[in-house]
Design a protein around this motif. Structure first.
Motif, PDB file in Angstrom:
ATOM      1  N   PHE A  95      -1.915  -3.452  -9.323  1.00  0.00           N
ATOM      2  CA  PHE A  95      -0.515  -3.863  -9.202  1.00  0.00           C
ATOM      3  C   PHE A  95       0.388  -3.251 -10.280  1.00  0.00           C
ATOM      4  O   PHE A  95       1.615  -3.319 -10.157  1.00  0.00           O
ATOM      5  CB  PHE A  95      -0.360  -5.400  -9.234  1.00  0.00           C
ATOM      6  CG  PHE A  95      -0.786  -6.073  -7.966  1.00  0.00           C
ATOM      7  CD1 PHE A  95       0.069  -6.143  -6.875  1.00  0.00           C
ATOM      8  CD2 PHE A  95      -2.051  -6.627  -7.873  1.00  0.00           C
ATOM      9  CE1 PHE A  95      -0.339  -6.769  -5.708  1.00  0.00           C
ATOM     10  CE2 PHE A  95      -2.468  -7.256  -6.703  1.00  0.00           C
ATOM     11  CZ  PHE A  95      -1.604  -7.326  -5.616  1.00  0.00           C
ATOM     12  N   GLU A  96      -0.183  -2.656 -11.327  1.00  0.00           N
ATOM     13  CA  GLU A  96       0.665  -2.155 -12.426  1.00  0.00           C
ATOM     14  C   GLU A  96       1.640  -1.092 -11.934  1.00  0.00           C
ATOM     15  O   GLU A  96       2.855  -1.178 -12.174  1.00  0.00           O
ATOM     16  CB  GLU A  96      -0.211  -1.589 -13.543  1.00  0.00           C
ATOM     17  CG  GLU A  96       0.592  -1.073 -14.742  1.00  0.00           C
ATOM     18  CD  GLU A  96      -0.286  -0.465 -15.826  1.00  0.00           C
ATOM     19  OE1 GLU A  96       0.281   0.161 -16.752  1.00  0.00           O
ATOM     20  OE2 GLU A  96      -1.526  -0.618 -15.751  1.00  0.00           O
ATOM     21  N   VAL A  97       1.137  -0.071 -11.245  1.00  0.00           N
ATOM     22  CA  VAL A  97       1.998   1.002 -10.760  1.00  0.00           C
ATOM     23  C   VAL A  97       2.880   0.495  -9.624  1.00  0.00           C
ATOM     24  O   VAL A  97       4.078   0.791  -9.565  1.00  0.00           O
ATOM     25  CB  VAL A  97       1.157   2.218 -10.318  1.00  0.00           C
ATOM     26  CG1 VAL A  97       2.043   3.246  -9.608  1.00  0.00           C
ATOM     27  CG2 VAL A  97       0.464   2.854 -11.508  1.00  0.00           C
ATOM     28  N   ALA A  98       2.309  -0.283  -8.718  1.00  0.00           N
ATOM     29  CA  ALA A  98       3.069  -0.766  -7.563  1.00  0.00           C
ATOM     30  C   ALA A  98       4.279  -1.589  -8.000  1.00  0.00           C
ATOM     31  O   ALA A  98       5.392  -1.434  -7.473  1.00  0.00           O
ATOM     32  CB  ALA A  98       2.161  -1.602  -6.660  1.00  0.00           C
ATOM     33  N   GLU A  99       4.092  -2.474  -8.956  1.00  0.00           N
ATOM     34  CA  GLU A  99       5.205  -3.298  -9.424  1.00  0.00           C
ATOM     35  C   GLU A  99       6.244  -2.465 -10.161  1.00  0.00           C
ATOM     36  O   GLU A  99       7.452  -2.733 -10.057  1.00  0.00           O
ATOM     37  CB  GLU A  99       4.669  -4.420 -10.315  1.00  0.00           C
ATOM     38  CG  GLU A  99       3.902  -5.479  -9.517  1.00  0.00           C
ATOM     39  CD  GLU A  99       3.239  -6.520 -10.399  1.00  0.00           C
ATOM     40  OE1 GLU A  99       3.245  -6.336 -11.642  1.00  0.00           O
ATOM     41  OE2 GLU A  99       2.703  -7.515  -9.862  1.00  0.00           O
ATOM     42  N   THR A 138       9.274   4.309   4.565  1.00  0.00           N
ATOM     43  CA  THR A 138       8.488   5.169   3.681  1.00  0.00           C
ATOM     44  C   THR A 138       7.288   4.408   3.128  1.00  0.00           C
ATOM     45  O   THR A 138       7.430   3.273   2.659  1.00  0.00           O
ATOM     46  CB  THR A 138       9.351   5.662   2.497  1.00  0.00           C
ATOM     47  OG1 THR A 138      10.449   6.415   3.013  1.00  0.00           O
ATOM     48  CG2 THR A 138       8.538   6.527   1.551  1.00  0.00           C
ATOM     49  N   VAL A 139       6.109   5.060   3.197  1.00  0.00           N
ATOM     50  CA  VAL A 139       4.883   4.512   2.597  1.00  0.00           C
ATOM     51  C   VAL A 139       4.468   5.462   1.483  1.00  0.00           C
ATOM     52  O   VAL A 139       4.223   6.647   1.723  1.00  0.00           O
ATOM     53  CB  VAL A 139       3.758   4.359   3.629  1.00  0.00           C
ATOM     54  CG1 VAL A 139       2.522   3.749   2.962  1.00  0.00           C
ATOM     55  CG2 VAL A 139       4.212   3.532   4.807  1.00  0.00           C
ATOM     56  N   LEU A 140       4.367   4.941   0.264  1.00  0.00           N
ATOM     57  CA  LEU A 140       4.174   5.819  -0.892  1.00  0.00           C
ATOM     58  C   LEU A 140       3.395   5.112  -1.992  1.00  0.00           C
ATOM     59  O   LEU A 140       3.539   3.903  -2.177  1.00  0.00           O
ATOM     60  CB  LEU A 140       5.543   6.263  -1.434  1.00  0.00           C
ATOM     61  CG  LEU A 140       5.581   7.125  -2.694  1.00  0.00           C
ATOM     62  CD1 LEU A 140       5.061   8.531  -2.402  1.00  0.00           C
ATOM     63  CD2 LEU A 140       7.002   7.189  -3.258  1.00  0.00           C
ATOM     64  N   ALA A 141       2.584   5.898  -2.710  1.00  0.00           N
ATOM     65  CA  ALA A 141       1.920   5.408  -3.932  1.00  0.00           C
ATOM     66  C   ALA A 141       2.353   6.279  -5.100  1.00  0.00           C
ATOM     67  O   ALA A 141       2.816   7.413  -4.919  1.00  0.00           O
ATOM     68  CB  ALA A 141       0.406   5.460  -3.773  1.00  0.00           C
ATOM     69  N   ILE A 149       4.739  -4.583  -1.187  1.00  0.00           N
ATOM     70  CA  ILE A 149       3.541  -4.049  -1.847  1.00  0.00           C
ATOM     71  C   ILE A 149       2.334  -4.361  -0.979  1.00  0.00           C
ATOM     72  O   ILE A 149       2.014  -5.536  -0.735  1.00  0.00           O
ATOM     73  CB  ILE A 149       3.363  -4.649  -3.255  1.00  0.00           C
ATOM     74  CG1 ILE A 149       4.512  -4.211  -4.174  1.00  0.00           C
ATOM     75  CG2 ILE A 149       2.010  -4.223  -3.834  1.00  0.00           C
ATOM     76  CD1 ILE A 149       4.446  -4.794  -5.571  1.00  0.00           C
ATOM     77  N   VAL A 150       1.721  -3.310  -0.478  1.00  0.00           N
ATOM     78  CA  VAL A 150       0.487  -3.425   0.311  1.00  0.00           C
ATOM     79  C   VAL A 150      -0.484  -2.426  -0.311  1.00  0.00           C
ATOM     80  O   VAL A 150      -0.392  -1.234  -0.072  1.00  0.00           O
ATOM     81  CB  VAL A 150       0.725  -3.097   1.798  1.00  0.00           C
ATOM     82  CG1 VAL A 150      -0.572  -3.279   2.593  1.00  0.00           C
ATOM     83  CG2 VAL A 150       1.853  -3.952   2.374  1.00  0.00           C
ATOM     84  N   ILE A 169       4.945   0.011  -0.602  1.00  0.00           N
ATOM     85  CA  ILE A 169       4.322   0.586  -1.797  1.00  0.00           C
ATOM     86  C   ILE A 169       2.822   0.300  -1.777  1.00  0.00           C
ATOM     87  O   ILE A 169       2.398  -0.858  -1.684  1.00  0.00           O
ATOM     88  CB  ILE A 169       4.960  -0.005  -3.068  1.00  0.00           C
ATOM     89  CG1 ILE A 169       6.473   0.257  -3.078  1.00  0.00           C
ATOM     90  CG2 ILE A 169       4.296   0.586  -4.312  1.00  0.00           C
ATOM     91  CD1 ILE A 169       7.240  -0.591  -4.069  1.00  0.00           C
ATOM     92  N   LYS A 170       2.029   1.339  -1.820  1.00  0.00           N
ATOM     93  CA  LYS A 170       0.570   1.209  -1.863  1.00  0.00           C
ATOM     94  C   LYS A 170       0.075   1.688  -3.229  1.00  0.00           C
ATOM     95  O   LYS A 170       0.863   2.145  -4.073  1.00  0.00           O
ATOM     96  CB  LYS A 170      -0.083   2.034  -0.742  1.00  0.00           C
ATOM     97  CG  LYS A 170       0.212   3.528  -0.798  1.00  0.00           C
ATOM     98  CD  LYS A 170      -0.320   4.247   0.431  1.00  0.00           C
ATOM     99  CE  LYS A 170       0.049   5.728   0.437  1.00  0.00           C
ATOM    100  NZ  LYS A 170      -0.693   6.529  -0.547  1.00  0.00           N
ATOM    101  N   GLU A 171      -1.218   1.577  -3.443  1.00  0.00           N
ATOM    102  CA  GLU A 171      -1.826   2.130  -4.660  1.00  0.00           C
ATOM    103  C   GLU A 171      -3.027   2.973  -4.288  1.00  0.00           C
ATOM    104  O   GLU A 171      -3.714   2.718  -3.281  1.00  0.00           O
ATOM    105  CB  GLU A 171      -2.252   1.017  -5.624  1.00  0.00           C
ATOM    106  CG  GLU A 171      -1.086   0.418  -6.381  1.00  0.00           C
ATOM    107  CD  GLU A 171      -1.522  -0.487  -7.539  1.00  0.00           C
ATOM    108  OE1 GLU A 171      -0.679  -0.747  -8.421  1.00  0.00           O
ATOM    109  OE2 GLU A 171      -2.685  -0.939  -7.539  1.00  0.00           O
TER     110      GLU A 171
END
Length: 873
Positions: free
Chosen positions: A805-809, A764-767, A827-828, A793-795
């Motif tokens: 990185f705030e949301v991704a982390e 799964t690739v998701l932001a 995290i990409v 996890i993307k942004e």
């Protein structure tokens, strides 16, 4: 107090159905000071604005607001009432308002009704200044100066009385109407049924007829050729020619500019050469041609013709003053101009008497000036014509008009070719038969003002605006194309696309807005998220569109309100937690109320299509005037069973996966879900729900069940018809599914659909959208983590106020908390890089879920794959 944001909600909105100003206000230290704690404030406020004491407020009775003041209420609420009252004092009829506390302490949404935006905002700014002056202890607050500024802005920017009368008549008849630009142009109706009105010139009015009417000499020639009475006259290019014409025609005379309008520069009843000498130097120097005519004794009448029918007649009286033996004519005119019924230009029922060249010229004719002092009781006419624009008065005499004069007026309008015309006519007594030797048609006016008929100085008001609307549009159906509005949390775009597809044919041009563009037929005329009111307005304004299908998202409603006052079909797909904490939508109750607006604006002859499987949506049936149509994927749904028993229209799925349609207690099969591509072999329950609502909407518009069957089996979930919604690609023994799901409910629907797929691993690739509250983002990540073998996890490119990185982390921590090992998360940040990373990590037999934010990255990914620049392990 600080104003953080001002929004103009032009259409029906979260707070009201009428145009509303929404001001986000920070009370600062005043948050700790309700009105009952501020010494003397309440008394000073009510002294400055006494009528506030009559406001009902939420108490529901007169004096309720004053009671709230005494009990203690906050300044934001006080400013709401002040803004309404200041508009009322300026002559603006508004009553509605509401103040809502926002999530952040001391912050409020202050909303109140407006009619003209600049005046409405000025009312709030004035309210704020007055309140601050009282709080500072200033002894005098000059409220009237604020009221005057609001009034001036209102009359400067509002429609003129003639155009306003047509605007109001259209709204009363439920005809869509919109002001275009800052002048008097109205667009009436929508899509292929729209027409325009400029002042009182309509889309139906012949341009040749307007040209004829503007040429006074040609008008006379046409009328004379038809045997209609006109005064003898001549055209003069110089003073010498004016005197030559006077010798030929004889006195009394009238002189007027050849291309004059609204009575400007007209000098009447010149009785002899001495008076002609007196006024000749007053003629406008820039005028190149004059009309010199025999003056016809009698009264000045305006006969208003619409579509070959006499609708109103006014006796027009020239402006005059009455002497008192003390004051000059100038002073008497200035006093009369303070009459509350008189205003500048056409803003009020009567115009101010102009202290201009026209008045001084007329006075010179009788050896008077503006400095002359009339005797006590002496009536002094101050202008030679009776036009309202030069200060004249109008008395309604419609019922006195003799049939022969009616016939003459209608014939004059037809002779010139005008559908809407004002006939200026002189005669002694309009109740007597037409006498050609003692009467004359002075002018035939295109774009005649109708102010005098709506606001006569004496006599009965005539609703000419309504007559013009009735002429242009016998019914709403003649004016408005069908509007199908789709809202909800998930499924809006897919439902909208299917309806567009189902309704489109060689004879019907369907306009559509959705989250990726504006479509006119198959042509895309704008790209991006186009689910708001501006995009909807494009479709409704397009002259070739026969039906509008409009995705209607929460953001647009909150920013500007709806682009339409009513819709023919309203669809609510579902309501789940999404965007909570944004734009004042802090609770599910807020979100439900917002989405319910679509149900509330459905016409009483329309349809409200509700998802019976969502209890919050099903309850919206109590708030609509339209006929409720339920849809359901649950064969045991009690609400559906009850609706079928009651003879309501229902679309539902039975235990065997068959779609059925029920109406008038007769149920018939439609198709098996597995036969319809959008259902993904019956596995995509969320798409079945969308399909049912699309079928229901199309069927209300006359599309037969047989035609719908043909359409349903040809609507493919591919990038052509349903871009970005469960698009499936098979590459190098991998399955890639692209979808836009971006909240917990949407994500769960996709994972439920793919659960039946054979796969080795699910990647799964998701932001997570940065404007969501943390709790919502955590639930999103956990939903993905539970079903995924690898979570990338993307942004988004737009962080929406968050740090990199705030949301991704945050998503990564939630995924680990849900049980996914940290090694199975990555995290990409860049979206394209994230898709590439997933592809490179995949093996034959894997399933990849790309939850995109920008479809352009999806396209770039496949371009790389097709050019063999990417290799999968």
């Amino acid at each position: 107090m600080i104003i953080n944001r001002v929004r103009y909600l032009k259409g029906p909105n979260y707070f009201a159905y009428t145009p509303t100003i929404c001001i986000e206000l920070d009370l600062e230290e005043l948050e700790e000071k309700p009105s009952d704690t501020i010494s003397g404030f309440n008394e000073k406020l009510l002294n400055a604005l006494p009528n506030l004491g009559n406001h009902t407020c939420s108490k529901g009775y007169r004096g309720g607001f004053a009671e709230r003041l005494r009990q203690g209420t906050w300044m934001a609420h006080i400013l709401e009432h002040m803004a309404i009252e200041l508009q009322n004092m300026a002559g603006i009829d508004v009553i509605r308002g509401k103040t809502v506390m926002m999530e952040k302490k001391g912050h409020y949404q202050v909303t109140f009704e407006y009619q003209e935006p600049e005046a409405g905002l000025q009312a709030f700014l004035a309210a704020k200044e007055i309140a601050e002056a009282i709080l500072k202890g200033e002894k005098e607050v000059h409220v009237q100066s604020y009221v005057k500024k609001i009034e001036d802005l209102y009359y400067k920017n509002k429609l003129g009385p003639s155009t306003e009368a047509i605007f109001m008549a259209a709204q009363k008849k439920n005809i869509p109407v919109e002001r275009i630009g800052e002048d008097s142009l109205l667009r009436l109706g929508t899509g292929s049924r729209q027409k325009y009105v400029q002042a009182t010139i309509s889309s139906q009015t012949s341009s040749i007829a307007v040209e004829n009417a503007c040429d006074k000499s040609l008008t006379k020639s046409i009328l004379k050729g038809c045997g209609l009475p006109v005064p003898e006259g001549a055209i003069a290019h110089s003073i010498e020619e004016i005197f030559d014409a006077a010798d030929r025609l004889g006195f009394p005379l009238v002189i007027k500019p050849y291309n004059g309008r609204q009575g400007q520069g007209v000098i009447t009843h010149i009785k002899n050469k001495d008076e002609l000498f007196n006024v000749i130097n007053c003629l406008e120097a820039y005028v190149e041609k004059f009309i010199v005519e025999r003056h016809i004794e009698g009264h000045d009448y305006r006969l208003l013709i619409v579509n070959g029918e006499l609708l109103a007649t006014s006796l027009r009286l020239p402006p005059y003053v009455i002497g008192n033996g003390k004051e000059t004519i100038r002073r008497l005119i200035e006093k009369e101009n303070r009459n509350s019924l008189r205003g500048n230009g056409h803003e009020k029922p009567m115009s101010k008497i102009p202290l201009t060249h026209t008045v001084t010229c007329y006075l010179e004719k009788t050896n008077r000036t503006l400095g002359s002092i009339p005797k006590q009781g002496e009536l002094v006419q101050v202008a030679g014509n009776a036009n309202l624009s030069t200060g004249g008065k109008a008395i309604d005499v419609t019922e006195q008009v003799h049939p022969t004069i009616k016939k003459m007026a209608v014939a004059a309008a037809k002779a010139i070719g005008l559908d809407i015309a004002g006939i200026d006519f002189i005669c002694e007594d309009i109740s007597m038969p037409l006498d050609h030797s003692r009467t004359a048609i002075i002018e035939v006016n295109a774009a005649p003002g109708i102010r005098m008929h709506h606001y006569p100085s004496e006599g009965k008001k005539r609703d000419v605006g309504k007559a013009i609307i009735d002429y242009l549009f016998p019914s709403r159906e003649d004016a408005a194309i069908p509007i199908i509005a789709v809202t909800g949390t998930n499924g809006k775009t897919t439902t909208t696309r299917m309806i567009h597809y189902f309704l489109s044919n060689d004879k019907t041009m369907v306009g559509m807005t959705n989250s990726d563009g504006v479509y006119i037929g198959e042509e895309i005329v704008d790209q991006g998220d186009c689910s708001g009111p501006i995009s909807a307005g494009m479709v409704l304004a397009h002259p070739e569109v026969d039906v509008a299908v409009l995705e209607t998202a929460r953001g647009g409603i909150l920013r500007e309100g709806l682009a339409f006052r009513q819709c023919n079909v309203g669809i609510i797909t579902n309501v789940s937690e999404d965007h909570l904490g944004c734009d004042g939508m802090d609770t599910m109750e807020d979100l439900v109320k917002l989405k319910r607006l679509i149900a509330e604006v459905v016409m009483d002859t329309g349809y409200c299509i509700l998802n019976a499987d969502d209890p919050k949506v099903a309850q919206m049936g109590a708030y609509t005037d339209g006929e409720v149509i339920y849809t359901s994927t649950d064969p045991s749904q009690p609400l559906v069973k009850e609706a079928i028993k009651g003879g309501q229209k229902v679309w539902f799925v039975n235990e065997q996966g068959m779609i059925l349609h029920s109406s008038d207690s007769v149920t018939q099969p439609f198709m098996e879900c597995t036969e319809i591509p959008i259902t993904i072999s019956g596995m995509a329950r969320h798409n079945i729900a969308n399909l049912l609502q699309a079928l229901a909407a199309a069927h209300t518009q006359g599309i037969s069940l047989d035609e719908l069957r043909k359409k349903a089996v040809t609507f493919m979930p591919d990038t052509n018809l349903s871009k970005g919604r469960f698009n499936l690609k098979k590459l190098n023994e991998r399955t890639i599914i692209i979808d836009y799901a971006h909240n917990e409910a949407g994500l769960k629907a996709i994972f439920e659909t793919v659960s039946a797929y054979n796969r080795k691993h699910l990647i799964t690739v998701l932001a997570g959208p940065g404007d969501r509250v943390d709790e919502e983002l955590i639930r999103l990540a956990k939903a993905a983590a539970i079903h995924s073998d690898l979570f990338i996890i993307k942004e988004d490119d737009d962080l929406r106020g968050r740090k990199p990185f705030e949301v991704a982390e945050l998503l990564q921590e939630a995924a680990v908390e849900a049980g996914l090992h940290k090694d199975r998360t990555r995290i990409v940040l860049n979206e394209l890089d994230a898709f590439v990373n997933a592809w490179e990590a995949s093996r034959p037999g894997d399933l990849l879920l790309f939850f995109y934010t920008d479809f352009e990255y999806v396209e770039k990914f496949f371009q790389k794959v097709s050019s063999n620049r990417l290799s999968a392990q």
